[in-house]
Design a protein around this motif. Structure first.
Motif: not given
Length: 152
Positions: A1-4, A10-19, A131-140
């Motif tokens: 399962m990915t963050a997206t 949306a809240l769980a996606q944000g938390w997953s991406a932050l983690s 490196q994170a800035a190149e990942d669409p999930e992590l860039a923001p």
């Protein structure tokens, strides 16, 4: 399962991406500090926090304050202090005004190692964020970290 994953809120996606961002950054810095200086991220963080103490009013941290600053339990922080003390990087002494209190200071060897490790930590953090800035999930989130200005 990915963050997206659409099944996540949306809240769980944000938390997953932050983690995920935290884990990637911490792992990258850990490898760099271990390889270059024989320090873990937690050891580096502890040395960094303790190096900012001063002799003025409220300048020395109590163990619970140190634990909070390095995001560990008090017992885990005490074990970490003991390990670094055994390596000659920290020293403990009784508080001169309250014999119940024990303070911890960075030794000369600890300050030297911290100064040598600081550029490695900064470089590894920069690399991990790039490196994170190149990942669409992590860039923001990487941009948000870049935009933080916590200096007061």
């Amino acid at each position: 399962m990915t963050a997206t994953d659409p099944a996540m809120t949306a809240l769980a996606q944000g938390w997953s991406a932050l983690s995920l961002l935290h884990d990637r950054i911490e792992s990258h810095i850990e490898r760099a500090l271990q390889a270059g200086h024989g320090l873990s991220v937690r050891e580096y963080s502890l040395l960094e926090v303790l190096s900012r103490q001063h002799d003025g009013e409220g300048g020395h941290l109590q163990m619970h304050q140190v634990a909070h600053a390095v995001a560990l339990s008090k017992s885990a922080t005490t074990r970490l202090v003991t390990r670094l003390e055994d390596r000659g990087l920290l020293q403990r002494y009784l508080c001169p005004t309250d014999r119940r209190g024990i303070y911890t200071d960075v030794t000369e060897a600890g300050a030297k190692l911290l100064a040598e490790a600081r550029p490695t930590n900064e470089r590894a953090l920069r690399e991990a964020l790039d490196q994170a800035a190149e990942d669409p999930e992590l860039a923001p989130l990487a941009r948000a970290v870049e935009d933080l200005n916590l200096v007061s």
